[in-house]
Each structure stands twice: as structure tokens, then as C-alpha cells.
Design a protein around this motif. Structure first.
Motif, PDB file in Angstrom:
ATOM      1  N   ASN A  72       0.941  -1.144   0.161  1.00  0.00           N
ATOM      2  CA  ASN A  72       0.013  -0.078  -0.037  1.00  0.00           C
ATOM      3  C   ASN A  72       0.826   1.285  -0.024  1.00  0.00           C
ATOM      4  O   ASN A  72       0.401   2.348  -0.225  1.00  0.00           O
ATOM      5  N   ASN A  73       2.125   1.245   0.643  1.00  0.00           N
ATOM      6  CA  ASN A  73       2.994   2.510   0.548  1.00  0.00           C
ATOM      7  C   ASN A  73       4.063   2.522  -0.578  1.00  0.00           C
ATOM      8  O   ASN A  73       4.541   3.568  -0.798  1.00  0.00           O
ATOM      9  N   MET A  74       4.039   1.460  -1.321  1.00  0.00           N
ATOM     10  CA  MET A  74       5.124   1.464  -2.297  1.00  0.00           C
ATOM     11  C   MET A  74       4.675   2.282  -3.488  1.00  0.00           C
ATOM     12  O   MET A  74       3.694   1.688  -4.109  1.00  0.00           O
ATOM     13  N   PRO A  75       5.222   3.093  -4.157  1.00  0.00           N
ATOM     14  CA  PRO A  75       5.057   3.814  -5.458  1.00  0.00           C
ATOM     15  C   PRO A  75       4.954   2.783  -6.662  1.00  0.00           C
ATOM     16  O   PRO A  75       5.736   1.914  -6.543  1.00  0.00           O
ATOM     17  N   ASP A  76       4.023   2.753  -7.350  1.00  0.00           N
ATOM     18  CA  ASP A  76       3.842   1.962  -8.516  1.00  0.00           C
ATOM     19  C   ASP A  76       5.138   2.365  -9.730  1.00  0.00           C
ATOM     20  O   ASP A  76       5.012   3.586  -9.798  1.00  0.00           O
ATOM     21  N   PRO A  77       5.819   1.704 -10.189  1.00  0.00           N
ATOM     22  CA  PRO A  77       6.819   2.227 -11.169  1.00  0.00           C
ATOM     23  C   PRO A  77       6.274   3.005 -12.300  1.00  0.00           C
ATOM     24  O   PRO A  77       7.100   4.022 -12.701  1.00  0.00           O
ATOM     25  N   LEU A  78       5.302   2.755 -12.790  1.00  0.00           N
ATOM     26  CA  LEU A  78       4.884   3.344 -13.981  1.00  0.00           C
ATOM     27  C   LEU A  78       4.051   4.728 -13.604  1.00  0.00           C
ATOM     28  O   LEU A  78       4.363   5.808 -14.017  1.00  0.00           O
ATOM     29  N   SER A  79       3.248   4.768 -12.654  1.00  0.00           N
ATOM     30  CA  SER A  79       2.350   5.899 -12.390  1.00  0.00           C
ATOM     31  C   SER A  79       3.184   6.813 -11.095  1.00  0.00           C
ATOM     32  O   SER A  79       2.595   7.856 -10.996  1.00  0.00           O
ATOM     33  N   ARG A  80       4.016   6.105 -10.564  1.00  0.00           N
ATOM     34  CA  ARG A  80       4.696   6.549  -9.637  1.00  0.00           C
ATOM     35  C   ARG A  80       3.940   7.157  -8.344  1.00  0.00           C
ATOM     36  O   ARG A  80       4.086   8.162  -7.371  1.00  0.00           O
ATOM     37  N   LEU A  81       2.643   6.565  -8.159  1.00  0.00           N
ATOM     38  CA  LEU A  81       1.832   6.606  -6.972  1.00  0.00           C
ATOM     39  C   LEU A  81       1.651   5.383  -6.279  1.00  0.00           C
ATOM     40  O   LEU A  81       1.424   4.290  -6.927  1.00  0.00           O
ATOM     41  N   SER A  82       1.342   5.261  -4.900  1.00  0.00           N
ATOM     42  CA  SER A  82       1.294   4.240  -4.353  1.00  0.00           C
ATOM     43  C   SER A  82      -0.233   4.173  -4.116  1.00  0.00           C
ATOM     44  O   SER A  82      -0.917   4.919  -4.530  1.00  0.00           O
ATOM     45  N   PRO A  83      -0.816   2.803  -3.831  1.00  0.00           N
ATOM     46  CA  PRO A  83      -2.252   2.653  -3.714  1.00  0.00           C
ATOM     47  C   PRO A  83      -2.923   3.541  -2.755  1.00  0.00           C
ATOM     48  O   PRO A  83      -4.113   3.736  -3.182  1.00  0.00           O
ATOM     49  N   TRP A  84      -1.974   3.990  -1.678  1.00  0.00           N
ATOM     50  CA  TRP A  84      -2.814   4.774  -0.938  1.00  0.00           C
ATOM     51  C   TRP A  84      -3.013   6.250  -1.377  1.00  0.00           C
ATOM     52  O   TRP A  84      -4.015   6.669  -1.319  1.00  0.00           O
ATOM     53  N   GLU A  85      -2.147   6.590  -2.163  1.00  0.00           N
ATOM     54  CA  GLU A  85      -2.371   7.826  -2.839  1.00  0.00           C
ATOM     55  C   GLU A  85      -3.500   7.807  -3.938  1.00  0.00           C
ATOM     56  O   GLU A  85      -4.190   8.609  -4.145  1.00  0.00           O
ATOM     57  N   VAL A  86      -3.394   6.662  -4.796  1.00  0.00           N
ATOM     58  CA  VAL A  86      -4.538   6.628  -5.467  1.00  0.00           C
ATOM     59  C   VAL A  86      -5.852   6.440  -4.923  1.00  0.00           C
ATOM     60  O   VAL A  86      -6.765   7.070  -5.304  1.00  0.00           O
ATOM     61  N   PHE A  87      -6.020   5.561  -3.733  1.00  0.00           N
ATOM     62  CA  PHE A  87      -7.221   5.539  -3.260  1.00  0.00           C
ATOM     63  C   PHE A  87      -7.872   6.854  -2.427  1.00  0.00           C
ATOM     64  O   PHE A  87      -8.983   7.252  -2.529  1.00  0.00           O
ATOM     65  N   MET A  88      -6.853   7.496  -1.835  1.00  0.00           N
ATOM     66  CA  MET A  88      -7.245   8.790  -1.169  1.00  0.00           C
ATOM     67  C   MET A  88      -7.160  10.009  -2.184  1.00  0.00           C
ATOM     68  O   MET A  88      -7.698  11.148  -2.034  1.00  0.00           O
ATOM     69  N   GLY A  89      -6.444   9.880  -3.339  1.00  0.00           N
ATOM     70  CA  GLY A  89      -6.741  11.099  -3.989  1.00  0.00           C
ATOM     71  C   GLY A  89      -6.017  12.129  -3.713  1.00  0.00           C
ATOM     72  O   GLY A  89      -5.879  13.276  -4.300  1.00  0.00           O
ATOM     73  N   VAL A  90      -4.749  11.878  -2.967  1.00  0.00           N
ATOM     74  CA  VAL A  90      -3.759  12.791  -2.546  1.00  0.00           C
ATOM     75  C   VAL A  90      -2.561  12.199  -2.848  1.00  0.00           C
ATOM     76  O   VAL A  90      -2.048  11.016  -2.536  1.00  0.00           O
ATOM     77  N   GLN A  91      -1.359  13.157  -3.157  1.00  0.00           N
ATOM     78  CA  GLN A  91      -0.049  12.681  -3.575  1.00  0.00           C
ATOM     79  C   GLN A  91       0.770  13.004  -2.609  1.00  0.00           C
ATOM     80  O   GLN A  91       0.719  14.123  -1.708  1.00  0.00           O
ATOM     81  N   PHE A  92       1.603  12.069  -1.800  1.00  0.00           N
ATOM     82  CA  PHE A  92       2.641  12.453  -1.011  1.00  0.00           C
ATOM     83  C   PHE A  92       3.604  13.355  -1.272  1.00  0.00           C
ATOM     84  O   PHE A  92       3.731  13.484  -2.297  1.00  0.00           O
ATOM     85  N   ASP A  93       4.000  14.306  -0.340  1.00  0.00           N
ATOM     86  CA  ASP A  93       5.273  15.244  -0.816  1.00  0.00           C
ATOM     87  C   ASP A  93       6.433  14.566  -0.986  1.00  0.00           C
ATOM     88  O   ASP A  93       7.270  15.009  -1.733  1.00  0.00           O
ATOM     89  N   ASN A  94       6.614  13.419  -0.194  1.00  0.00           N
ATOM     90  CA  ASN A  94       7.790  12.545  -0.320  1.00  0.00           C
ATOM     91  C   ASN A  94       7.600  11.374   0.109  1.00  0.00           C
ATOM     92  O   ASN A  94       6.509  10.923   0.470  1.00  0.00           O
ATOM     93  N   TYR A  95       8.510  10.391   0.132  1.00  0.00           N
ATOM     94  CA  TYR A  95       8.353   8.894   0.750  1.00  0.00           C
ATOM     95  C   TYR A  95       9.164   8.763   1.820  1.00  0.00           C
ATOM     96  O   TYR A  95       9.557   7.469   1.873  1.00  0.00           O
ATOM     97  N   ARG A  96       9.406   9.895   2.424  1.00  0.00           N
ATOM     98  CA  ARG A  96      10.131   9.760   3.829  1.00  0.00           C
ATOM     99  C   ARG A  96       9.651   8.475   4.690  1.00  0.00           C
ATOM    100  O   ARG A  96      10.336   7.667   5.340  1.00  0.00           O
ATOM    101  N   HIS A  97       8.235   8.419   4.846  1.00  0.00           N
ATOM    102  CA  HIS A  97       7.619   7.448   5.625  1.00  0.00           C
ATOM    103  C   HIS A  97       8.285   5.804   5.186  1.00  0.00           C
ATOM    104  O   HIS A  97       8.080   5.155   6.243  1.00  0.00           O
ATOM    105  N   LEU A  98       8.797   5.475   4.208  1.00  0.00           N
ATOM    106  CA  LEU A  98       9.236   4.357   3.684  1.00  0.00           C
ATOM    107  C   LEU A  98      10.764   4.074   4.415  1.00  0.00           C
ATOM    108  O   LEU A  98      11.178   2.964   4.228  1.00  0.00           O
TER     109      LEU A  98
END
Length: 164
Positions: free
Chosen positions: A67-93
Motif C-alpha cells: 500500500n505504501n510503495m509507489p507503482d513504477p509506472l504511475s509513481r503513485l502508491s495504492p494509498w495515494e490512488v485511493f485517497m486522491g492525494v499525492q505524498f510530498d515525499n516518501y520519507r515514511h518508507l
């Protein structure tokens, strides 16, 4: 089928065993493969502490990773797609750790000359607490509890990985 057509519903057919065509089936297969790999890694590198009853924790952690790893093609994680919000960064990883790695839990209110920490096993993150709260297995009691003050022993885990 005629009633579905009359209602404006569409249907598609797939071949038997063609699970690879379904994105949901592929996601489930991937997360379970990750969980299996994490359990095997844990069993190989720390066999005296590994237990197959920890399988649900491995699956839960694999789902967290998915859920937290970005997709290589869209560069969005499933959480971002579901919530409709893009993370500022991926520091949480950066807080992701190896499943089953040793952790030290800070003990509170101990006598002056007693150990101030006990060793535990990292099993993922708590779903009921803040996203940084680790689930830790106490090997001596078998109890899993959320822990706030933990230090991950990356040196031991890295040596286990290199020597394994």
C-alpha cells in the motif's frame, strides 16, 4: 444474462486459471509472495525464534509495504490512488524494516543496575496506533504488543543477512 443486458449491465468472461489478467488477483498473489519470502527469510536467519504462527503478521506487513510503495509506472502508491492525494515525499518508507529483525524495547522504571532494554522481534506496524508504533514480539512470553520506544538492531540483522 438477458436481464443484465436489459438493466444496462455488462459482463466479461475470462478463462479458467487466468488469474494473471485480474489486477486484484495479482495484488493478492504478490502480497502473499512477499509475506512468504519474509517468513522464509526470518526462518533461515533466526530459526530459534521463527514460528509459523507469525504468518498473519507477515501478511499484514506485506500489505503495508504494498500500500505504501509507489507503482513504477504511475509513481503513485495504492494509498495515494485511493485517497486522491499525492505524498510530498516518501520519507515514511525509511521506517520500513526487515520483518523479524531484532529490536530493543526501552524498559521503564527499572532499578538502577538492571538492564534498561529487552530484546524483541519486529513484526510490522500497529494499525490501531500512530504509524510509527512497531508491533514487537517478546520471545520469552510470546506476547505481541505495540511499542513506542524501540531501537532496531540493524547491525545484527545485516550480519545475519551477509552470513546467511
Amino acid at each position: 444474462m438477458q436481464d443484465c443486458t436489459n438493466q444496462g449491465q455488462i459482463h466479461t468472461l475470462s478463462g479458467v486459471g487466468a488469474h494473471h489478467q485480474n489486477r486484484v488477483e495479482r495484488t493478492v498473489q504478490t502480497t502473499f509472495s512477499w509475506a512468504r519470502a519474509m517468513m522464509l527469510h526470518f526462518i533461515l536467519h533466526w530459526p530459534q525464534e521463527a514460528d509459523l504462527s507469525l504468518w498473519p503478521f507477515a501478511v499484514s506487513y506485506a500489505v503495508w509495504l504494498w500500500n505504501n510503495m509507489p507503482d513504477p509506472l504511475s509513481r503513485l502508491s495504492p494509498w495515494e490512488v485511493f485517497m486522491g492525494v499525492q505524498f510530498d515525499n516518501y520519507r515514511h518508507l525509511q521506517r520500513a524494516r526487515v520483518f523479524g529483525c531484532p529490536v530493543y524495547v526501552l524498559a521503564k522504571k527499572l532499578p538502577k543496575w538492571k538492564k534498561r532494554a529487552r530484546r524483541g522481534i519486529f513484526l510490522g506496524f500497529s494499525e490501531q496506533h500512530h504509524s510509527t508504533v512497531a508491533l514487537v514480539l517478546n520471545p520469552s512470553t510470546g506476547h505481541v504488543s505495540p511499542q513506542y520506544h524501540v531501537v532496531f538492531d540493524l547491525k545484527i540483522m545485516n550480519s545475519l543477512i551477509r552470513n546467511g
